[in-house]
Design a protein around this motif. Structure first.
Motif, short mmCIF file in Angstrom:
data_model
loop_
_atom_site.label_atom_id
_atom_site.label_comp_id
_atom_site.label_asym_id
_atom_site.label_seq_id
_atom_site.Cartn_x
_atom_site.Cartn_y
_atom_site.Cartn_z
N ASP A 194 -14.40 31.08 9.85
CA ASP A 194 -14.48 30.02 8.84
C ASP A 194 -13.54 28.86 9.14
O ASP A 194 -13.84 27.71 8.81
CB ASP A 194 -14.14 30.59 7.45
CG ASP A 194 -15.21 31.54 6.95
OD1 ASP A 194 -16.34 31.51 7.47
OD2 ASP A 194 -14.92 32.33 6.03
N SER A 195 -12.43 29.13 9.80
CA SER A 195 -11.43 28.09 10.03
C SER A 195 -11.89 27.05 11.05
O SER A 195 -11.33 25.96 11.12
CB SER A 195 -10.10 28.71 10.49
OG SER A 195 -10.26 29.33 11.76
N SER B 14 -24.03 32.25 -1.72
CA SER B 14 -23.15 33.42 -1.77
C SER B 14 -23.81 34.57 -1.02
O SER B 14 -25.04 34.72 -1.08
CB SER B 14 -22.90 33.84 -3.22
OG SER B 14 -22.28 32.80 -3.94
N GLU C 154 -17.90 33.56 -2.72
CA GLU C 154 -18.16 32.18 -2.30
C GLU C 154 -18.92 32.14 -0.98
O GLU C 154 -18.81 33.02 -0.14
CB GLU C 154 -16.84 31.43 -2.16
CG GLU C 154 -16.09 31.29 -3.48
CD GLU C 154 -14.71 30.69 -3.28
OE1 GLU C 154 -14.15 30.90 -2.19
OE2 GLU C 154 -14.21 30.03 -4.20
N ARG D 183 -19.92 30.49 2.80
CA ARG D 183 -19.06 30.24 3.97
C ARG D 183 -18.44 28.84 3.95
O ARG D 183 -17.28 28.66 4.31
CB ARG D 183 -19.87 30.39 5.25
CG ARG D 183 -20.08 31.82 5.72
CD ARG D 183 -20.38 31.82 7.20
NE ARG D 183 -19.22 31.40 7.98
CZ ARG D 183 -19.26 31.00 9.25
NH1 ARG D 183 -20.42 30.95 9.87
NH2 ARG D 183 -18.18 30.63 9.89
N ARG E 147 -15.55 28.65 1.60
CA ARG E 147 -14.40 29.35 2.16
C ARG E 147 -13.76 28.55 3.29
O ARG E 147 -12.54 28.51 3.45
CB ARG E 147 -14.82 30.73 2.69
CG ARG E 147 -15.36 31.67 1.63
CD ARG E 147 -15.32 33.13 2.10
NE ARG E 147 -15.94 33.33 3.39
CZ ARG E 147 -17.22 33.63 3.57
NH1 ARG E 147 -18.02 33.74 2.52
NH2 ARG E 147 -17.71 33.83 4.78
N ARG F 87 -11.64 25.84 1.89
CA ARG F 87 -10.40 26.40 1.35
C ARG F 87 -9.42 26.74 2.47
O ARG F 87 -8.21 26.52 2.35
CB ARG F 87 -10.70 27.63 0.50
CG ARG F 87 -9.45 28.34 -0.01
CD ARG F 87 -9.75 29.32 -1.12
NE ARG F 87 -10.16 28.62 -2.31
CZ ARG F 87 -11.24 28.90 -3.02
NH1 ARG F 87 -12.03 29.87 -2.64
NH2 ARG F 87 -11.55 28.21 -4.09
N SER F 88 -9.93 27.28 3.58
CA SER F 88 -9.03 27.72 4.65
C SER F 88 -8.51 26.57 5.50
O SER F 88 -7.50 26.71 6.17
CB SER F 88 -9.76 28.73 5.55
OG SER F 88 -10.83 28.11 6.22
#
Length: 332
Positions: free
Chosen positions: A122-123, A252, A274, A276, A279, A282-283
């Motif tokens: 995800d990052s 989701s 949540e 991808r 997320r 957020r990350s």
């Protein structure tokens, strides 16, 4: 260009060579859908799949090849124009629809490939998604220009027949209470035009805006339409990016069932898992230590991408991105 001491030249964009007109011999590329598709497909793949790091310009197609594609498409659509068969118009429409559906499937397959190439971490998802979309959008615009005769012949006619992104039934359904018995034709047409402009304004257009801003806002509205609506080829491509890439990232994950088939979670119903993309934001964008300019730039790029592919501005995720993209000094 000379470079000062101690400085490194900026890397030049990687541009594939211009694609030349392929030899077709005595074959007629407008003789059938298969022949036409075989003729234009190399150009589509050159534009959309050639390796390049240039996010401003699509790979070039030689002018003679472009003219050949335009001529072959024109001839394919008008092949039945001289006939006197009663259902000639339906045959022409069928010819337009078959090529249109081929192009829709082409964009669908292309976007699915891009989705499969997305990193699992995800990052790093945002760093992949933004340039990926910019490259795709440039290619969609180039293909739209290359095959503009499809828009002129098939899409325009379909819109005239009320099959476009906003139909009369859509507008009448929303306006039924405002149209009173005895309303004249001009009054109804004026109300319909106002309703259409209201829909376009949802995508960023403002009164007094430039013609380019109007075109851009309507393109977003087209991309937001259901898959059964006929839209311009550029909007067709952007719509597929939404349905095959963006929406799966926003969705989701499906909740697993227990062995007995009973859903295991009350807490997930209270706090849904949540998607991808949420997320990833957020990350990357909601952590301490992220440069403010970088945060605002990435959030703005993501929000613009969502708008371009037809995600409504009232979507909670777009509201979050707008908040992240906002300069805190603007309130001071």
């Amino acid at each position: 260009m000379s470079v000062g001491k101690g400085k490194h030249p900026e890397p030049s964009p990687l541009l594939p060579p211009t694609m030349l007109n392929p030899s077709v011999g005595t074959a007629n590329p407008s003789a059938s859908l298969a022949a036409l598709w075989g003729y234009i497909l190399p150009a589509l793949n050159h534009i959309a799949r050639s390796p390049t790091n240039d996010l401003e310009k699509a790979p070039a197609v030689d002018i003679s090849y472009r003219m050949g594609i335009h001529t072959a498409t024109y001839n394919y659509f008008t092949a039945q124009a001289a006939t006197t068969v009663a259902n000639c118009r339906e045959k022409q429409m069928a010819r337009g629809a078959d090529l249109y559906m081929h192009l829709d499937k082409y964009f669908m397959d292309l976007v699915r490939e891009l989705h499969l190439g997305a990193p699992e971490d995800d990052s790093t998802l945002i760093q992949y998604l933004i340039p990926c979309f910019k490259r795709y959008a440039i290619c969609a615009h180039s293909i739209n220009r290359l095959l503009n005769y499809v828009n002129r012949h098939y899409v325009k006619r379909a819109v005239d027949e009320d099959k476009g992104w906003l139909t009369l039934s859509d507008m009448f359904h929303a306006m039924v209470r405002s149209i009173q018995e005895g309303s004249g034709r001009e009054e109804i047409l004026e109300k319909l035009q106002k309703k259409r402009m209201q829909e376009i304004k949802k995508w960023g257009y403002r009164d007094g805006g430039s013609p380019q801003q109007l075109v851009r806002a309507e393109l977003c509205a087209e991309a937001a339409s259901p898959l059964d609506r006929v839209v311009t080829l550029e909007a067709l491509a952007l719509r597929r990016f939404r349905t095959e890439f963006v929406e799966p990232l926003l969705a989701s994950p499906r909740m697993k069932k227990r062995r007995g088939g009973v859903r295991s979670v009350t807490k997930h119903q209270m706090n849904p898992i949540e998607g991808r993309l949420v997320r990833a934001v957020r990350s990357v964008l909601e952590v301490q230590g992220v440069d403010e300019v970088t945060r605002r730039g990435l959030a703005s790029d993501l929000d613009e991408m969502l708008r371009a592919v037809g995600v409504d501005g009232t979507h909670p995720f777009r509201k979050k991105l707008k908040s992240l993209a906002k300069d805190p000094h603007d309130d001071q």
